[in-house]
Design a protein around this motif. Sequence first.
Motif, PDB file in Angstrom:
ATOM      1  N   THR A   1      34.421  40.630  44.580  1.00 45.47           N
ATOM      2  CA  THR A   1      33.096  40.060  44.365  1.00 45.47           C
ATOM      3  C   THR A   1      32.396  40.000  45.715  1.00 45.47           C
ATOM      4  O   THR A   1      33.015  40.186  46.759  1.00 45.47           O
ATOM      5  CB  THR A   1      33.180  38.640  43.777  1.00 45.47           C
ATOM      6  N   GLU A   2      31.129  39.712  45.702  1.00 41.50           N
ATOM      7  CA  GLU A   2      30.402  39.559  46.961  1.00 41.50           C
ATOM      8  C   GLU A   2      31.016  38.431  47.787  1.00 41.50           C
ATOM      9  O   GLU A   2      31.145  38.529  49.013  1.00 41.50           O
ATOM     10  CB  GLU A   2      28.926  39.285  46.696  1.00 41.50           C
ATOM     11  N   ALA A   3      31.416  37.360  47.118  1.00 48.13           N
ATOM     12  CA  ALA A   3      31.975  36.207  47.829  1.00 48.13           C
ATOM     13  C   ALA A   3      33.340  36.512  48.427  1.00 48.13           C
ATOM     14  O   ALA A   3      33.615  36.164  49.581  1.00 48.13           O
ATOM     15  CB  ALA A   3      32.076  35.014  46.873  1.00 48.13           C
ATOM     16  N   SER A   4      34.209  37.180  47.660  1.00 47.46           N
ATOM     17  CA  SER A   4      35.540  37.484  48.199  1.00 47.46           C
ATOM     18  C   SER A   4      35.447  38.489  49.342  1.00 47.46           C
ATOM     19  O   SER A   4      36.151  38.367  50.350  1.00 47.46           O
ATOM     20  CB  SER A   4      36.470  37.990  47.092  1.00 47.46           C
ATOM     21  N   MET A   5      34.550  39.471  49.236  1.00 49.87           N
ATOM     22  CA  MET A   5      34.392  40.420  50.331  1.00 49.87           C
ATOM     23  C   MET A   5      33.828  39.736  51.573  1.00 49.87           C
ATOM     24  O   MET A   5      34.233  40.038  52.704  1.00 49.87           O
ATOM     25  CB  MET A   5      33.486  41.576  49.899  1.00 49.87           C
ATOM     26  N   HIS A   6      32.934  38.801  51.381  1.00 51.27           N
ATOM     27  CA  HIS A   6      32.388  38.054  52.518  1.00 51.27           C
ATOM     28  C   HIS A   6      33.507  37.299  53.240  1.00 51.27           C
ATOM     29  O   HIS A   6      33.583  37.304  54.477  1.00 51.27           O
ATOM     30  CB  HIS A   6      31.326  37.083  52.020  1.00 51.27           C
ATOM     31  N   GLU A   7      34.386  36.688  52.490  1.00 50.23           N
ATOM     32  CA  GLU A   7      35.487  35.928  53.078  1.00 50.23           C
ATOM     33  C   GLU A   7      36.470  36.854  53.797  1.00 50.23           C
ATOM     34  O   GLU A   7      36.948  36.541  54.891  1.00 50.23           O
ATOM     35  CB  GLU A   7      36.204  35.121  51.999  1.00 50.23           C
ATOM     36  N   ILE A   8      36.768  37.988  53.193  1.00 50.95           N
ATOM     37  CA  ILE A   8      37.666  38.959  53.819  1.00 50.95           C
ATOM     38  C   ILE A   8      37.080  39.448  55.147  1.00 50.95           C
ATOM     39  O   ILE A   8      37.795  39.568  56.150  1.00 50.95           O
ATOM     40  CB  ILE A   8      37.927  40.134  52.851  1.00 50.95           C
ATOM     41  N   ARG A   9      35.794  39.719  55.159  1.00 47.36           N
ATOM     42  CA  ARG A   9      35.144  40.142  56.405  1.00 47.36           C
ATOM     43  C   ARG A   9      35.230  39.047  57.465  1.00 47.36           C
ATOM     44  O   ARG A   9      35.434  39.331  58.653  1.00 47.36           O
ATOM     45  CB  ARG A   9      33.677  40.487  56.136  1.00 47.36           C
ATOM     46  N   GLN A  10      35.057  37.802  57.063  1.00 55.21           N
ATOM     47  CA  GLN A  10      35.134  36.699  58.011  1.00 55.21           C
ATOM     48  C   GLN A  10      36.521  36.599  58.643  1.00 55.21           C
ATOM     49  O   GLN A  10      36.652  36.381  59.849  1.00 55.21           O
ATOM     50  CB  GLN A  10      34.765  35.390  57.318  1.00 55.21           C
ATOM     51  N   VAL A  11      37.553  36.755  57.821  1.00 53.76           N
ATOM     52  CA  VAL A  11      38.920  36.704  58.342  1.00 53.76           C
ATOM     53  C   VAL A  11      39.142  37.838  59.335  1.00 53.76           C
ATOM     54  O   VAL A  11      39.700  37.649  60.423  1.00 53.76           O
ATOM     55  CB  VAL A  11      39.947  36.770  57.194  1.00 53.76           C
ATOM     56  N   ASN A  12      38.706  39.031  58.972  1.00 52.10           N
ATOM     57  CA  ASN A  12      38.878  40.189  59.858  1.00 52.10           C
ATOM     58  C   ASN A  12      38.208  39.952  61.207  1.00 52.10           C
ATOM     59  O   ASN A  12      38.813  40.146  62.270  1.00 52.10           O
ATOM     60  CB  ASN A  12      38.298  41.432  59.192  1.00 52.10           C
ATOM     61  N   THR A  13      36.968  39.509  61.177  1.00 55.01           N
ATOM     62  CA  THR A  13      36.223  39.275  62.413  1.00 55.01           C
ATOM     63  C   THR A  13      36.829  38.139  63.221  1.00 55.01           C
ATOM     64  O   THR A  13      36.965  38.232  64.450  1.00 55.01           O
ATOM     65  CB  THR A  13      34.754  38.966  62.088  1.00 55.01           C
TER      66      THR A  13
END
Length: 209
Positions: free
Chosen positions: A75-87
């Motif tokens: 989802t948009e929300a899960s992808m946003h969270e995954i990106r945050q963890v990566n960064t």
Amino acid sequence: MRIAAFTTMGLVLALAAAPFIASDVGAKASVSSGVEVAYASVGADTSIPFGWVEFCQRYASECAVSGKVADVNLTEASMHEIRQVNTFVNRSVEAVSDMEHWGVVDRWDLPADGKGDCEDYALMKRKMLIERGYPRSALLVTVVRDQQNEGHAILTVKTNGGEYVLDNLTDEVKPVSKIAYRFVKRQSQQDPNVWVALGPVAAQKFASR
């Protein structure tokens, strides 16, 4: 800007305190019908990296079999969270070689002192996403070869809308079809202590449910 000298627990606590949105792993997938998604081709069981075996001797709980196979619901929300963890991990850990760090050629570890190489970044991202409720079976440490045929490790996130790569060399979370690496092997979804060979990336159309 690099954030220096975190302990492993400090990294986790800092992540928990960061302004993350609530995880929505169970929410309805946002991938539209007809969108092309990509997955690495999975082959037979293959050799287990010695670094993983040694890592599991030190961190047995990180290597436990979950017993349930599931993909991340994209989802948009899960992808946003995954990106945050990566960064967050990319900017919190100082990149150093194992020889410089430990005096050995290869050691997989969690970056407890704020330093690590590619495997350590991948392991930390995996740990943080698991602790945020993402399925262990969808977070797969992956060995690749780069453009110079050098070995490299990344984290593959397997979703119901394709596979995505978390790489310490970029803050961008990319689908596997956009990666210039040659995929070699990764953890099995069924058991993180079994590794499977990987072939070329295959694209397919995402069908609505």
